[in-house]
Write a protein that holds these residues in place. Structure first.
Motif, PDB file in Angstrom:
ATOM      1  N   ALA A   1       0.830  -1.210   0.000  1.00 59.04           N
ATOM      2  CA  ALA A   1       0.000   0.000   0.000  1.00 59.04           C
ATOM      3  C   ALA A   1       0.862   1.256   0.000  1.00 59.04           C
ATOM      4  O   ALA A   1       0.586   2.214  -0.735  1.00 59.04           O
ATOM      5  N   LEU A   2       1.911   1.269   0.793  1.00 61.00           N
ATOM      6  CA  LEU A   2       2.801   2.429   0.828  1.00 61.00           C
ATOM      7  C   LEU A   2       3.540   2.600  -0.493  1.00 61.00           C
ATOM      8  O   LEU A   2       3.711   3.720  -0.987  1.00 61.00           O
ATOM      9  N   HIS A   3       3.984   1.500  -1.074  1.00 62.67           N
ATOM     10  CA  HIS A   3       4.690   1.559  -2.362  1.00 62.67           C
ATOM     11  C   HIS A   3       3.792   2.169  -3.438  1.00 62.67           C
ATOM     12  O   HIS A   3       4.210   3.059  -4.189  1.00 62.67           O
ATOM     13  N   LYS A   4       2.556   1.718  -3.515  1.00 64.37           N
ATOM     14  CA  LYS A   4       1.638   2.221  -4.534  1.00 64.37           C
ATOM     15  C   LYS A   4       1.254   3.677  -4.270  1.00 64.37           C
ATOM     16  O   LYS A   4       1.173   4.480  -5.203  1.00 64.37           O
ATOM     17  N   THR A   5       1.040   4.028  -3.011  1.00 64.62           N
ATOM     18  CA  THR A   5       0.727   5.419  -2.669  1.00 64.62           C
ATOM     19  C   THR A   5       1.879   6.332  -3.048  1.00 64.62           C
ATOM     20  O   THR A   5       1.684   7.393  -3.655  1.00 64.62           O
ATOM     21  N   HIS A   6       3.093   5.923  -2.711  1.00 67.17           N
ATOM     22  CA  HIS A   6       4.271   6.723  -3.045  1.00 67.17           C
ATOM     23  C   HIS A   6       4.431   6.845  -4.566  1.00 67.17           C
ATOM     24  O   HIS A   6       4.777   7.919  -5.081  1.00 67.17           O
ATOM     25  N   SER A   7       4.160   5.790  -5.297  1.00 69.29           N
ATOM     26  CA  SER A   7       4.273   5.827  -6.757  1.00 69.29           C
ATOM     27  C   SER A   7       3.273   6.814  -7.366  1.00 69.29           C
ATOM     28  O   SER A   7       3.610   7.546  -8.304  1.00 69.29           O
ATOM     29  N   ILE A   8       2.053   6.847  -6.845  1.00 67.10           N
ATOM     30  CA  ILE A   8       1.047   7.800  -7.323  1.00 67.10           C
ATOM     31  C   ILE A   8       1.478   9.226  -6.999  1.00 67.10           C
ATOM     32  O   ILE A   8       1.336  10.142  -7.820  1.00 67.10           O
ATOM     33  N   LEU A   9       2.032   9.448  -5.806  1.00 63.59           N
ATOM     34  CA  LEU A   9       2.519  10.786  -5.444  1.00 63.59           C
ATOM     35  C   LEU A   9       3.674  11.215  -6.349  1.00 63.59           C
ATOM     36  O   LEU A   9       3.749  12.380  -6.753  1.00 63.59           O
ATOM     37  N   GLU A  10       4.568  10.296  -6.676  1.00 67.67           N
ATOM     38  CA  GLU A  10       5.668  10.614  -7.597  1.00 67.67           C
ATOM     39  C   GLU A  10       5.133  10.972  -8.985  1.00 67.67           C
ATOM     40  O   GLU A  10       5.617  11.912  -9.614  1.00 67.67           O
ATOM     41  N   LEU A  11       4.142  10.241  -9.462  1.00 67.78           N
ATOM     42  CA  LEU A  11       3.527  10.519 -10.753  1.00 67.78           C
ATOM     43  C   LEU A  11       2.882  11.901 -10.752  1.00 67.78           C
ATOM     44  O   LEU A  11       3.029  12.681 -11.698  1.00 67.78           O
ATOM     45  N   THR A  12       2.190  12.230  -9.676  1.00 66.76           N
ATOM     46  CA  THR A  12       1.550  13.545  -9.534  1.00 66.76           C
ATOM     47  C   THR A  12       2.594  14.647  -9.515  1.00 66.76           C
ATOM     48  O   THR A  12       2.432  15.676 -10.181  1.00 66.76           O
ATOM     49  N   HIS A  13       3.661  14.459  -8.772  1.00 64.35           N
ATOM     50  CA  HIS A  13       4.723  15.464  -8.688  1.00 64.35           C
ATOM     51  C   HIS A  13       5.375  15.680 -10.061  1.00 64.35           C
ATOM     52  O   HIS A  13       5.614  16.828 -10.460  1.00 64.35           O
ATOM     53  N   ALA A  14       5.645  14.609 -10.774  1.00 62.99           N
ATOM     54  CA  ALA A  14       6.259  14.725 -12.098  1.00 62.99           C
ATOM     55  C   ALA A  14       5.338  15.476 -13.052  1.00 62.99           C
ATOM     56  O   ALA A  14       5.797  16.318 -13.840  1.00 62.99           O
ATOM     57  N   PHE A  15       4.044  15.203 -12.987  1.00 62.00           N
ATOM     58  CA  PHE A  15       3.085  15.911 -13.838  1.00 62.00           C
ATOM     59  C   PHE A  15       3.070  17.396 -13.508  1.00 62.00           C
ATOM     60  O   PHE A  15       3.134  18.247 -14.400  1.00 62.00           O
ATOM     61  N   ALA A  16       2.989  17.730 -12.228  1.00 62.98           N
ATOM     62  CA  ALA A  16       2.940  19.132 -11.802  1.00 62.98           C
ATOM     63  C   ALA A  16       4.216  19.877 -12.190  1.00 62.98           C
ATOM     64  O   ALA A  16       4.166  21.052 -12.543  1.00 62.98           O
ATOM     65  N   ALA A  17       5.348  19.208 -12.159  1.00 62.00           N
ATOM     66  CA  ALA A  17       6.624  19.848 -12.496  1.00 62.00           C
ATOM     67  C   ALA A  17       6.702  20.196 -13.984  1.00 62.00           C
ATOM     68  O   ALA A  17       7.454  21.097 -14.360  1.00 62.00           O
ATOM     69  N   ARG A  18       5.938  19.495 -14.818  1.00 64.45           N
ATOM     70  CA  ARG A  18       5.951  19.755 -16.256  1.00 64.45           C
ATOM     71  C   ARG A  18       4.949  20.825 -16.682  1.00 64.45           C
ATOM     72  O   ARG A  18       4.903  21.203 -17.847  1.00 64.45           O
TER      73      ARG A  18
END
Length: 106
Positions: A28-45
């Motif tokens: 659960a933590l791995h998947k949550t962290h992966s979604i947060l990383e995806l969100t951060h990468a999108f926002a940075a672009r």
């Protein structure tokens, strides 16, 4: 998400110290962290005008400013559904570890 990965009928230890619950939490933590990383990468672009800092006064004066910023910060759940659906295996990401002495300082 933890319950979705939890297998209560599997009471054995995994990798010596991992239990079914610790593996479910790790997944659960791995998947949550992966979604947060995806969100951060999108926002940075995003273009600079959509990556504005929070400013209550400017947001009150320009409501569209806040709306643009919040759209860029929305969790990328639909775009990351492959992350949520993928089979999680032991050893993927980080395992939960016993934190000896955590409560000793209190």
């Amino acid at each position: 998400m933890t319950l979705g990965h939890f297998n209560p009928s599997d009471g054995k230890l995994h990798s010596g110290t991992q239990t079914s619950l610790s593996l479910a939490v790790a997944a659960a933590l791995h998947k949550t962290h992966s979604i947060l990383e995806l969100t951060h990468a999108f926002a940075a672009r995003l273009p600079p005008e959509d990556r504005t800092a929070t400013d209550e006064e400017r947001d009150t004066a320009e409501p569209v400013r806040k709306l643009k910023r919040m759209r860029g910060r929305e969790l990328r759940l639909v775009q990351g559904q492959n992350i949520l659906r993928e089979e999680w295996n032991e050893g993927q990401g980080r395992d939960m570890q016993l934190w000896d002495g955590f409560w000793d300082s209190y």
